[in-house]
Design a protein around this motif. Structure first.
Motif, PDB file in Angstrom:
ATOM      1  N   TRP A 122     -17.469  -9.944 -38.331  1.00 33.45           N
ATOM      2  CA  TRP A 122     -18.855  -9.933 -37.852  1.00 33.45           C
ATOM      3  C   TRP A 122     -19.157 -11.093 -36.914  1.00 33.45           C
ATOM      4  CZ3 TRP A 122     -23.335 -12.609 -40.422  1.00 33.45           C
ATOM      5  CH2 TRP A 122     -24.554 -12.268 -39.828  1.00 33.45           C
ATOM      6  N   PRO A 123     -18.769 -12.353 -37.210  1.00 35.10           N
ATOM      7  CA  PRO A 123     -19.061 -13.441 -36.268  1.00 35.10           C
ATOM      8  C   PRO A 123     -18.432 -13.236 -34.892  1.00 35.10           C
ATOM      9  CG  PRO A 123     -18.454 -14.334 -38.413  1.00 35.10           C
ATOM     10  CD  PRO A 123     -18.154 -12.870 -38.451  1.00 35.10           C
ATOM     11  N   GLU A 126     -20.674 -10.635 -33.066  1.00 38.63           N
ATOM     12  CA  GLU A 126     -21.945 -11.215 -32.638  1.00 38.63           C
ATOM     13  C   GLU A 126     -21.752 -12.253 -31.540  1.00 38.63           C
ATOM     14  OE1 GLU A 126     -24.759 -10.072 -33.348  1.00 38.63           O
ATOM     15  OE2 GLU A 126     -24.068  -8.664 -34.876  1.00 38.63           O
ATOM     16  N   THR A 129     -21.177 -10.324 -28.407  1.00 38.20           N
ATOM     17  CA  THR A 129     -22.438  -9.767 -27.911  1.00 38.20           C
ATOM     18  C   THR A 129     -23.298 -10.832 -27.237  1.00 38.20           C
ATOM     19  OG1 THR A 129     -22.397  -8.138 -29.703  1.00 38.20           O
ATOM     20  CG2 THR A 129     -24.499  -8.470 -28.578  1.00 38.20           C
ATOM     21  N   LEU A 130     -23.368 -12.006 -27.843  1.00 35.60           N
ATOM     22  CA  LEU A 130     -24.146 -13.096 -27.247  1.00 35.60           C
ATOM     23  C   LEU A 130     -23.566 -13.494 -25.894  1.00 35.60           C
ATOM     24  CD1 LEU A 130     -26.310 -15.296 -27.362  1.00 35.60           C
ATOM     25  CD2 LEU A 130     -24.716 -16.708 -28.683  1.00 35.60           C
ATOM     26  N   ILE A 361     -29.722 -10.027 -27.951  1.00 36.04           N
ATOM     27  CA  ILE A 361     -29.553 -11.197 -28.817  1.00 36.04           C
ATOM     28  C   ILE A 361     -30.641 -11.167 -29.881  1.00 36.04           C
ATOM     29  CG2 ILE A 361     -29.332 -13.702 -28.887  1.00 36.04           C
ATOM     30  CD1 ILE A 361     -28.985 -13.586 -25.821  1.00 36.04           C
ATOM     31  N   THR A 365     -30.248 -12.586 -36.297  1.00 34.09           N
ATOM     32  CA  THR A 365     -28.807 -12.444 -36.490  1.00 34.09           C
ATOM     33  C   THR A 365     -28.084 -13.734 -36.147  1.00 34.09           C
ATOM     34  OG1 THR A 365     -28.936 -10.086 -35.968  1.00 34.09           O
ATOM     35  CG2 THR A 365     -26.783 -11.136 -35.788  1.00 34.09           C
ATOM     36  N   VAL A 366     -28.452 -14.349 -35.028  1.00 32.97           N
ATOM     37  CA  VAL A 366     -27.823 -15.612 -34.635  1.00 32.97           C
ATOM     38  C   VAL A 366     -28.058 -16.674 -35.702  1.00 32.97           C
ATOM     39  CG1 VAL A 366     -27.845 -17.482 -32.942  1.00 32.97           C
ATOM     40  CG2 VAL A 366     -27.986 -15.099 -32.176  1.00 32.97           C
ATOM     41  N   VAL A 369     -25.847 -16.017 -38.761  1.00 32.40           N
ATOM     42  CA  VAL A 369     -24.439 -16.396 -38.564  1.00 32.40           C
ATOM     43  C   VAL A 369     -24.278 -17.911 -38.627  1.00 32.40           C
ATOM     44  CG1 VAL A 369     -22.479 -16.310 -37.000  1.00 32.40           C
ATOM     45  CG2 VAL A 369     -23.979 -14.340 -37.200  1.00 32.40           C
ATOM     46  N   PHE A 380     -18.208 -17.849 -34.316  1.00 31.55           N
ATOM     47  CA  PHE A 380     -19.262 -17.264 -33.494  1.00 31.55           C
ATOM     48  C   PHE A 380     -19.436 -18.041 -32.195  1.00 31.55           C
ATOM     49  CE2 PHE A 380     -23.824 -17.658 -32.427  1.00 31.55           C
ATOM     50  CZ  PHE A 380     -24.109 -16.351 -32.077  1.00 31.55           C
TER      51      PHE A 380
END
Length: 574
Positions: A122-123, A126, A129-130, A361, A365-366, A369, A380
């Motif tokens: 998951w990290p 994400e 994506t960021l 973003i 979620t950020v 993490v 991340f």
């Protein structure tokens, strides 16, 4: 192969279901139109390629894919990874690299590799994506400032140069109007959803900004002429040199297409009312065929689009027919409205993508993490930074390496060896029996530490018999099994008898293969119960104390220690 092919059960043509799919498809088509144009422009391929991809790939991926709700087409991530390819190899390379990437994704689906995406932490997802969101935003800075965008360079450098040039030059009409148009689009996209959630904010914002630019004859760059029909499919020039030059880029594009499409399909399945299922292998087959067809029609590589897929689900889609309708809506625009669409300012599309980047973003979620664990936060951050600084595929690769390092460290720390007291009533000589319990995993990350701890404790405490309790080991790899063999050999060479208790059935074959069990002094030193192993260990100590069971060490006998005198010459004493 039957489960990888389309079938009648994919559709429900009852009036109520079909009506819901038509409404959802129309909604998604309205949302996807400006995004298709914008991603085509930002990739360097052109807005026409974005429209073609949305139509051709959108239909084929919907029909052949493994998700009922997936909406496919050009995406921001694909635009980011395709721009350097266009800069390095030119526009003529796009069709061939799209075909090659499609074939690779198709092969991955046929080889049943769809579940591989579940191994991406998951990290990493994400952070990836960021990083993509940051790149998409930075790519729009030149267009929002009315400057010529350059493709193929690092987006951070390009954005910084554009801002420096804008700050160092007098404000002219083109710059002022570009900033104004982009600002109007941004404001409208942020405000309109607050007025009513059903308003297609991006389309309304682009239409109003275009009308404003037309009414005032603003000196801003426009999309320009667009084809009013789909081009005929053509096979690009294929040569050995071209295939070799583009193979690396095609592999990177295929990896990105597979990852993004499968993640989007998984998100769609979790969002669907009552839950839904998707076939990851069939999804790869559908996405591979979609990219192949897109390349033949002059489009760009396609992937599942998370934002458009989410709109599809929220709009009430019931089957994959909604995604087909979305593509037909864009096809109608190509045949009926390319004139007005060609007048859209590029700054308006830049504003759409800036807002889209921010919406990718999730602040929650950020925060989640970063506050989870230190290792996940580092993974991340590293993935996000590498995505912006290097490229997307390197970011995923490095992110996986960092995540794997921290995961192995956690597993190694959880793998322990403890000395336990002997069960039952204490016997004379129990201090010469060491019962070691191995927990967790006996693998390459912890094997050497466990070997050292057991050996040092056994020698330090004057142990005669060591009992290795292995029933709590969850995992043993080849290195761990080999280290157990070395441990048995080391202790036996020091005159310490080794007994093994509780080898699990799934570990027995591996230990036998690497010779861990053959190193035992006697095949009867392998036990199923702890009681029998401890009783046998105590009998060894008793016989050693009586001098009837004294092992040979380097040609010399090991005899019991005598309190009334020195150790006999040529012997080791207990």
């Amino acid at each position: 192969m039957r489960d990888l092919l389309p079938h009648r059960g994919d559709y429900d043509l009852r009036p109520r279901t079909l009506g819901a799919d038509l409404v959802a498809g129309l909604t998604v088509g309205v949302v996807a139109l400006p995004l298709a144009l914008a991603f085509g422009v930002s990739s360097g391929v052109g807005p026409a390629a974005g429209l073609v991809t949305a139509v051709v790939a959108g239909v084929i991926a919907a029909v052949a894919g493994g998700s009922q709700f997936q909406v496919s087409g050009p995406t921001g991530a694909m635009a980011v990874v395709l721009a350097p390819v266009v800069a390095a190899h030119g526009l003529t390379s796009v069709a061939l690299v799209t075909l090659m990437a499609g074939v690779i994704v198709l092969a991955a689906g046929l080889l049943r590799l769809g579940r591989v995406v579940t191994y991406i932490p998951w990290p990493v997802v994400e952070g990836f994506t960021l990083g993509i969101a940051a790149i998409i935003f930075l790519q729009q800075v030149p267009a929002a400032l009315g400057q010529e965008a350059s493709f193929g360079e690092n987006t951070l450098v390009t954005a910084a140069r554009a801002m420096a040039d804008a700050a160092g030059s007098p404000v002219d009409g083109a710059m002022a109007w570009s900033v104004a148009v982009a600002g109007v689009v941004v404001v409208l996209m942020l405000v309109l959803p607050r007025l009513h959630a059903a308003i297609p904010a991006s389309l309304v914002a682009v239409v109003l900004a275009t009308m404003l630019a037309e009414a005032t004859a603003a000196p801003v760059a426009r999309i320009g002429a667009l084809p009013d029909h789909l081009p005929a499919p053509t096979l690009p020039d294929v040569g050995t040199a071209a295939l070799t030059d583009l193979l690396g880029a095609a592999a990177a594009i295929a990896a990105l297409a597979a990852i993004e499409s499968l993640l989007s399909a998984r998100v769609a399945a979790s969002m669907a009312p009552g839950g839904s299922v998707y076939d990851p292998d069939r999804e790869l087959v559908g996405q591979g065929l979609a990219s192949v067809a897109s390349g033949l029609f002059g489009g760009m590589p396609a992937t599942g689009a998370i934002a458009r897929t989410a709109v599809n689900v929220r709009s009430g889609a019931r089957t994959r027919m909604a995604a087909v309708v979305h593509a037909l809506v864009i096809l109608a625009v190509i045949y009926l409205a390319t004139g007005p669409v060609g007048r859209i300012p590029l700054a308006a599309l830049a504003g759409v993508l800036m807002v889209t980047a921010f919406r990718m973003i999730g602040a929650g979620t950020v925060r989640a993490v970063l506050l989870s664990t230190r290792s996940d936060a580092v993974t991340f951050a590293v993935t996000a930074v590498v995505t912006v600084a290097l490229d997307l595929v390197e970011a995923v690769r490095i992110g996986l390496v960092v995540a794997a390092f921290f995961a192995l460290r956690r597993v190694a720390r959880a793998s322990t060896v403890r000395r336990e007291p002997l069960p039952g009533v204490a016997h004379e000589g129990d201090e010469h029996v060491a019962l070691f319990r191995l927990d967790g995993a006996m693998f390459f990350g912890a094997a050497d530490r466990i070997l050292t701890e057991v050996t040092e404790a056994s020698v330090r405490d004057d142990v005669v018999v060591v009992v290795l309790r292995l029933s709590q080991l969850g995992m043993v790899d080849a290195t761990g099994a080999r280290t157990l063999a070395e441990l048995v050999t080391t202790l036996e060479q020091r005159g310490i008898t080794v007994l093994v208790k509780g080898v699990q059935p799934q570990h027995h074959r591996l230990m036998a293969t690497v010779g861990a069990l053959d190193r035992l002094r006697d095949e009867r030193h392998l036990f199923d119960t702890l009681e029998s192993a401890v009783d046998h260990a105590r009998s060894h100590v008793s016989r050693a104390a009586a001098g009837t069971d004294v092992p040979q060490i380097d040609g010399r006998r090991r005899a019991p220690r005598r309190p009334d005198g020195p150790c006999p010459t040529g012997q080791f004493c207990l």
